[in-house]
Motif scaffolding. Structure first.
Motif, PDB file in Angstrom:
ATOM      1  N   ALA A  92       0.832  -1.209   0.000  1.00  0.00           N
ATOM      2  CA  ALA A  92       0.000   0.000   0.000  1.00  0.00           C
ATOM      3  C   ALA A  92       0.865   1.257   0.000  1.00  0.00           C
ATOM      4  CB  ALA A  92      -0.936  -0.009   1.211  1.00  0.00           C
ATOM      5  N   LEU A  93       1.912   1.270   0.810  1.00  0.00           N
ATOM      6  CA  LEU A  93       2.815   2.425   0.848  1.00  0.00           C
ATOM      7  C   LEU A  93       3.476   2.664  -0.501  1.00  0.00           C
ATOM      8  CD1 LEU A  93       4.680   2.096   4.265  1.00  0.00           C
ATOM      9  CD2 LEU A  93       3.091   3.884   3.570  1.00  0.00           C
ATOM     10  N   ILE A  94       3.943   1.608  -1.110  1.00  0.00           N
ATOM     11  CA  ILE A  94       4.629   1.750  -2.393  1.00  0.00           C
ATOM     12  C   ILE A  94       3.672   2.277  -3.461  1.00  0.00           C
ATOM     13  CG2 ILE A  94       5.698   0.454  -4.278  1.00  0.00           C
ATOM     14  CD1 ILE A  94       7.081  -1.218  -2.077  1.00  0.00           C
ATOM     15  N   PHE A  95       2.459   1.748  -3.516  1.00  0.00           N
ATOM     16  CA  PHE A  95       1.522   2.226  -4.527  1.00  0.00           C
ATOM     17  C   PHE A  95       1.089   3.663  -4.255  1.00  0.00           C
ATOM     18  CE2 PHE A  95       1.386  -2.159  -5.842  1.00  0.00           C
ATOM     19  CZ  PHE A  95       1.315  -2.020  -7.219  1.00  0.00           C
ATOM     20  N   GLY A  96       0.997   4.041  -2.985  1.00  0.00           N
ATOM     21  CA  GLY A  96       0.713   5.438  -2.652  1.00  0.00           C
ATOM     22  C   GLY A  96       1.840   6.348  -3.131  1.00  0.00           C
ATOM     23  N   LEU A  97       3.080   5.929  -2.904  1.00  0.00           N
ATOM     24  CA  LEU A  97       4.230   6.703  -3.364  1.00  0.00           C
ATOM     25  C   LEU A  97       4.234   6.820  -4.888  1.00  0.00           C
ATOM     26  CD1 LEU A  97       6.963   8.128  -3.023  1.00  0.00           C
ATOM     27  CD2 LEU A  97       8.025   5.854  -2.993  1.00  0.00           C
ATOM     28  N   LEU A  98       3.967   5.728  -5.579  1.00  0.00           N
ATOM     29  CA  LEU A  98       3.916   5.761  -7.049  1.00  0.00           C
ATOM     30  C   LEU A  98       2.869   6.757  -7.534  1.00  0.00           C
ATOM     31  CD1 LEU A  98       4.245   1.959  -7.898  1.00  0.00           C
ATOM     32  CD2 LEU A  98       6.004   3.731  -8.127  1.00  0.00           C
ATOM     33  N   GLY A  99       1.722   6.809  -6.847  1.00  0.00           N
ATOM     34  CA  GLY A  99       0.662   7.753  -7.207  1.00  0.00           C
ATOM     35  C   GLY A  99       1.084   9.198  -7.008  1.00  0.00           C
ATOM     36  N   VAL A 100       1.734   9.488  -5.883  1.00  0.00           N
ATOM     37  CA  VAL A 100       2.204  10.853  -5.621  1.00  0.00           C
ATOM     38  C   VAL A 100       3.252  11.257  -6.648  1.00  0.00           C
ATOM     39  CG1 VAL A 100       3.503  12.293  -3.990  1.00  0.00           C
ATOM     40  CG2 VAL A 100       1.648  10.830  -3.162  1.00  0.00           C
ATOM     41  N   LEU A 101       4.175  10.350  -6.946  1.00  0.00           N
ATOM     42  CA  LEU A 101       5.184  10.653  -7.966  1.00  0.00           C
ATOM     43  C   LEU A 101       4.523  10.948  -9.308  1.00  0.00           C
ATOM     44  CD1 LEU A 101       7.899   7.976  -7.098  1.00  0.00           C
ATOM     45  CD2 LEU A 101       8.032  10.441  -6.686  1.00  0.00           C
ATOM     46  N   ARG A 102       3.479  10.188  -9.651  1.00  0.00           N
ATOM     47  CA  ARG A 102       2.763  10.421 -10.915  1.00  0.00           C
ATOM     48  C   ARG A 102       2.106  11.797 -10.906  1.00  0.00           C
ATOM     49  NH1 ARG A 102       1.103  12.250 -14.680  1.00  0.00           N
ATOM     50  NH2 ARG A 102      -0.283  11.380 -16.263  1.00  0.00           N
ATOM     51  N   LEU A 103       1.451  12.155  -9.806  1.00  0.00           N
ATOM     52  CA  LEU A 103       0.811  13.471  -9.706  1.00  0.00           C
ATOM     53  C   LEU A 103       1.824  14.605  -9.877  1.00  0.00           C
ATOM     54  CD1 LEU A 103      -1.673  12.912  -6.752  1.00  0.00           C
ATOM     55  CD2 LEU A 103      -2.261  13.355  -9.147  1.00  0.00           C
ATOM     56  N   GLU A 104       3.041  14.388  -9.393  1.00  0.00           N
ATOM     57  CA  GLU A 104       4.087  15.405  -9.470  1.00  0.00           C
ATOM     58  C   GLU A 104       4.862  15.352 -10.784  1.00  0.00           C
ATOM     59  OE1 GLU A 104       4.605  17.834  -7.188  1.00  0.00           O
ATOM     60  OE2 GLU A 104       2.837  17.075  -6.155  1.00  0.00           O
ATOM     61  N   GLY A 105       4.567  14.351 -11.628  1.00  0.00           N
ATOM     62  CA  GLY A 105       5.273  14.219 -12.901  1.00  0.00           C
ATOM     63  C   GLY A 105       6.706  13.731 -12.755  1.00  0.00           C
ATOM     64  N   ILE A 106       6.982  13.035 -11.667  1.00  0.00           N
ATOM     65  CA  ILE A 106       8.318  12.507 -11.387  1.00  0.00           C
ATOM     66  C   ILE A 106       8.361  11.037 -11.810  1.00  0.00           C
ATOM     67  CG2 ILE A 106       9.989  12.004  -9.552  1.00  0.00           C
ATOM     68  CD1 ILE A 106       8.701  14.340  -7.966  1.00  0.00           C
ATOM     69  N   ASN A 107       9.483  10.630 -12.393  1.00  0.00           N
ATOM     70  CA  ASN A 107       9.609   9.231 -12.816  1.00  0.00           C
ATOM     71  C   ASN A 107       9.238   8.283 -11.674  1.00  0.00           C
ATOM     72  OD1 ASN A 107      10.454   9.919 -15.371  1.00  0.00           O
ATOM     73  ND2 ASN A 107      12.624   9.623 -14.938  1.00  0.00           N
ATOM     74  N   ASN A 108       8.321   7.368 -11.962  1.00  0.00           N
ATOM     75  CA  ASN A 108       7.906   6.377 -10.970  1.00  0.00           C
ATOM     76  C   ASN A 108       8.114   4.953 -11.481  1.00  0.00           C
ATOM     77  OD1 ASN A 108       5.837   6.129 -12.803  1.00  0.00           O
ATOM     78  ND2 ASN A 108       4.229   6.828 -11.429  1.00  0.00           N
ATOM     79  N   CYS A 109       8.710   4.840 -12.634  1.00  0.00           N
ATOM     80  CA  CYS A 109       9.031   3.537 -13.214  1.00  0.00           C
ATOM     81  C   CYS A 109      10.514   3.573 -13.563  1.00  0.00           C
ATOM     82  CB  CYS A 109       8.165   3.286 -14.445  1.00  0.00           C
ATOM     83  SG  CYS A 109       8.423   1.650 -15.162  1.00  0.00           S
ATOM     84  N   LEU A 110      11.322   2.915 -12.765  1.00  0.00           N
ATOM     85  CA  LEU A 110      12.769   2.957 -12.935  1.00  0.00           C
ATOM     86  C   LEU A 110      13.259   1.713 -13.668  1.00  0.00           C
ATOM     87  CD1 LEU A 110      13.732   4.208  -9.352  1.00  0.00           C
ATOM     88  CD2 LEU A 110      13.226   5.567 -11.405  1.00  0.00           C
ATOM     89  N   SER A 111      14.026   1.930 -14.706  1.00  0.00           N
ATOM     90  CA  SER A 111      14.509   0.811 -15.515  1.00  0.00           C
ATOM     91  C   SER A 111      15.342  -0.169 -14.695  1.00  0.00           C
ATOM     92  CB  SER A 111      15.316   1.323 -16.710  1.00  0.00           C
ATOM     93  OG  SER A 111      16.437   2.064 -16.276  1.00  0.00           O
ATOM     94  N   SER A 112      16.047   0.332 -13.698  1.00  0.00           N
ATOM     95  CA  SER A 112      16.875  -0.544 -12.861  1.00  0.00           C
ATOM     96  C   SER A 112      16.042  -1.502 -12.022  1.00  0.00           C
ATOM     97  CB  SER A 112      17.775   0.289 -11.946  1.00  0.00           C
ATOM     98  OG  SER A 112      16.985   1.073 -11.061  1.00  0.00           O
ATOM     99  N   VAL A 113      14.786  -1.161 -11.824  1.00  0.00           N
ATOM    100  CA  VAL A 113      13.886  -1.992 -11.017  1.00  0.00           C
ATOM    101  C   VAL A 113      12.992  -2.855 -11.896  1.00  0.00           C
ATOM    102  CG1 VAL A 113      12.002  -1.941  -9.336  1.00  0.00           C
ATOM    103  CG2 VAL A 113      13.892  -0.323  -9.137  1.00  0.00           C
TER     104      VAL A 113
END
Length: 128
Positions: A92-113
């Motif tokens: 839940a925490l990780i998906f919340g963080l991914l959502g906030v990053l998306r709202l801010e337009g910050i990369n939330n999908c890292l090729s290294s991961v």
């Protein structure tokens, strides 16, 4: 190289056709083969880390057979599956963080991961 995550699209586009063309008709055999393949790939990645312990979370943490195969194939001293509350809370925490990053337009999908070709910002925004 394959993905570092089993996204729905990868399974539908790549895994299902392989299984359908394998000639294996037994559901038990297909599940066993797929589980063994996943465990082998995870163990292979773990062996390359130089570590001896791993924390297992996500849906796979509830598959005791998969976890045991990872333990056996990786040779890790400790393959830890935490309490369900930790597994679910972390997700839940990780998906919340991914959502906030998306709202801010910050990369939330890292090729290294993920194994993607490049880092990018992913997700759809829907408003009422």
């Amino acid at each position: 190289l394959g993905p570092k995550s089993l996204g729905y699209e990868f399974v539908v586009d790549t895994i299902f056709p392989l299984l359908e063309n394998s000639g294996v008709s037994s559901t038990a055999d297909v599940l066993r083969t797929f589980t063994e393949h996943a465990a082998c790939q995870i163990a292979k990645t773990l062996k390359g880390t130089g570590k001896s312990r791993v924390l297992v979370t996500g849906g796979g943490a509830y598959n005791t057979f998969l976890v045991e195969r990872i333990r056996t194939l990786s040779g890790f001293d400790e393959v830890c599956v935490p309490d369900p509350e930790i597994v679910e809370f972390k997700e839940a925490l990780i998906f919340g963080l991914l959502g906030v990053l998306r709202l801010e337009g910050i990369n939330n999908c890292l090729s290294s991961v993920t194994g993607a070709q490049r880092d990018h910002c992913s997700g759809d925004l829907h408003q009422k």
